[in-house]
Scaffold this motif. Structure first.
Motif, PDB file in Angstrom:
ATOM      1  N   UNK A  48       0.734  -1.369  -0.262  1.00 40.79           N
ATOM      2  CA  UNK A  48       0.363  -0.011   0.045  1.00 40.79           C
ATOM      3  C   UNK A  48       0.969   0.852   0.551  1.00 40.79           C
ATOM      4  N   UNK A  49       0.067   2.417  -0.422  1.00 36.37           N
ATOM      5  CA  UNK A  49       0.411   3.176  -0.149  1.00 36.37           C
ATOM      6  C   UNK A  49       0.015   4.276   0.970  1.00 36.37           C
ATOM      7  N   UNK A  50       1.160   4.609   1.434  1.00 36.88           N
ATOM      8  CA  UNK A  50       1.235   5.073   3.166  1.00 36.88           C
ATOM      9  C   UNK A  50       1.283   6.483   2.905  1.00 36.88           C
TER      10      UNK A  50
ATOM     11  N   UNK B  78       1.628  10.212  -3.197  1.00 39.94           N
ATOM     12  CA  UNK B  78       0.546  10.143  -4.478  1.00 39.94           C
ATOM     13  C   UNK B  78      -0.345   9.058  -4.155  1.00 39.94           C
ATOM     14  N   UNK B  79      -1.676   8.931  -4.644  1.00 37.96           N
ATOM     15  CA  UNK B  79      -2.964   8.231  -4.089  1.00 37.96           C
ATOM     16  C   UNK B  79      -2.570   7.539  -2.974  1.00 37.96           C
ATOM     17  N   UNK B  80      -2.530   8.298  -1.218  1.00 37.24           N
ATOM     18  CA  UNK B  80      -2.158   8.122  -0.158  1.00 37.24           C
ATOM     19  C   UNK B  80      -3.430   6.939  -0.151  1.00 37.24           C
ATOM     20  N   UNK B  81      -3.173   6.154   1.139  1.00 33.54           N
ATOM     21  CA  UNK B  81      -3.893   5.269   1.274  1.00 33.54           C
ATOM     22  C   UNK B  81      -5.119   4.121  -0.030  1.00 33.54           C
ATOM     23  N   UNK B  82      -3.945   3.624  -1.121  1.00 27.94           N
ATOM     24  CA  UNK B  82      -4.206   2.952  -2.013  1.00 27.94           C
ATOM     25  C   UNK B  82      -3.035   1.760  -1.396  1.00 27.94           C
TER      26      UNK B  82
END
Length: 441
Positions: free
Chosen positions: A74-76, A79-83
């Motif tokens: 995941x992206x912690x 950009x696109x944080x939370x994905x």
């Protein structure tokens, strides 16, 4: 009365013997269970039991492995944080020793089948380099499966020749200390698929041709091992061999040739390796000077190509701590520097370095760990041309750290952290966290 006493003694003796035999049988069963449990915890793969089918096949010259690797990444931050995405990859390996089978002396065949499972966050993070290399090339919207096949002929104890379709990430996984392939060590492509010197010649995307290292190549390798050094000569189609056209019409766009030499060293009794490579291709690549607006106005419909490109690299692996009884178990320093022509190669230079290897604490020797940084210096014609089109990009760099905990030799859980400064100049620094579980059958 004497007869009754004798009968009583005989009955008692039989009972005691029966109890003793029963006790020994119970102990034997318990010992067998304990031995089975110990074997299950120590065997190389889940199905590699003593006296099992895999052991019998190896005696005949056939070795098989099946790996299932699962990813939750995941992206912690950034950009696109939370994905976050869950996916995986199936790898099936087959090794055949024709000499053991009584067919052909010195002949070996290696095959690898790959199948993509689920999803990944590649191309959702605004980074140029895939943060999950293992799922970057067999992917949901790309080639879903891949098959590599290599035939090797050992001509002498020193000289061997291999031809076929190569998975370059699998080759990279054999590199001391740094490993590769994205399955059990580093996940970012910067570490999992370092430069080979052979590039993809088709215009394609910049990401596809990045640092001239296609994940699959069609060609051959000659290896000469001497007491002082190991020499390699590689020839290959410079395109990505995952494309069926490469197999249908090999070398129609040109050929790439790479020469390399690896020199083993020893410092204070610790092993090290120095590798120098140089590569050249006569194929055509997209002329990066053609990206700008002025050149595009002159040739609006036709992309200008440029013939020929080269790359040179220098790598060092040096153990800093080694197991005295098992020299291949230890940890140390690795580094790799590359330099290219910068056009049509989109990366002028790159650098990566770090520490990695095994955990040498008692009982944890097969655990692996690593920490490293990388920087890919994109070439000026590419950045300037994109800027003329109001597309602002920059060189990309970052760091990665992982720890691979061997729950058993056949089940490994990895924690991975990456912090990347993406090539998209309008996006913030990204932080990526992942769990990776690999089971070897």
């Amino acid at each position: 009365m004497a007869r009754s006493f004798s009968k009583f003694v005989l009955t008692l003796s039989c009972a005691l013997i029966s109890c003793a035999v029963g006790s020994q049988s119970a102990k034997a069963k318990e010992a067998k269970k304990e031995a089975t449990a110990v074997s299950l915890l120590s065997q190389k793969t889940l199905t590699d039991v003593p006296g099992g089918p895999k052991e019998h096949l190896r005696r005949l010259g056939i070795d098989t492995d099946v790996w299932v690797t699962q990813f939750f990444q995941g992206i912690a931050a950034g950009g696109n944080q939370g994905v976050s995405r869950y996916g995986g990859k199936l790898d099936v390996f087959l090794k055949v020793d024709a000499e053991k089978l009584g067919l052909w002396r010195g002949l070996r065949v290696n095959a690898q089948y790959e199948h993509y499972i689920g999803l990944n966050i590649n191309q959702r993070d605004y980074a140029l380099l895939p943060v999950n290399a293992a799922q970057a090339f067999v992917a949901q919207n790309n080639y879903h499966t891949a098959l590599s096949l290599i035939v090797t002929q050992q001509l002498s104890e020193q000289l061997s020749v291999s031809v076929g379709k190569f998975n370059t990430m699998t080759l990279a996984s054999q590199t001391p200390l740094i490993g590769g392939g994205g399955l059990d060590t580093f996940m970012n492509r910067a570490f999992a698929l370092p430069s080979t010197g052979i590039g993809v010649a088709s215009p394609g995307t910049v990401a596809d041709r990045l640092i001239v290292s296609p994940p699959y190549i069609l060609g051959g390798v000659a290896t000469l091992k001497t007491d002082v050094a190991t020499f390699n000569l590689i020839f290959a189609d410079p395109r990505n061999a995952a494309n069926p056209r490469v197999l249908e019409r090999p070398f129609e766009r040109g050929i790439g040739v790479v020469g390399g030499v690896t020199v083993p060293t020893e410092i204070a009794g610790l092993s090290g390796y120095h590798t120098l490579r140089g590569g050249y291709s006569n194929a055509r690549g997209f002329d990066l000077d053609d990206i700008g607006e002025s050149r595009t106005r002159l040739a609006p419909l036709v992309g200008v190509t440029k013939k020929g490109f080269w790359l040179a690299s220098y790598a060092v692996q040096q153990y800093l701590v080694q197991n005295a009884e098992k020299p291949n178990v230890g940890w140390g320093l690795f580094t790799l520097a590359t330099l290219s022509d910068g056009n049509p190669n989109p990366v002028r230079w790159s650098m990566l370095a770090g520490l990695g290897g095994n955990n040498l604490l008692p009982g944890r020797e097969i655990d692996q760990w690593g920490v490293g940084f990388f920087h890919y210096g994109l070439t000026t014609p590419l950045l300037a041309g994109l800027a003329e089109r109001r597309i602002y990009r920059r060189s990309e760099g970052g760091i990665e750290a992982f720890y691979n905990w061997a729950i058993t030799p056949w089940m490994r859980l990895t924690g991975d952290l990456q912090i990347v400064e993406p090539w998209n100049a309008n996006r913030p620094r990204g932080t990526y966290m992942a769990l990776r579980l690999q089971t070897r059958f």
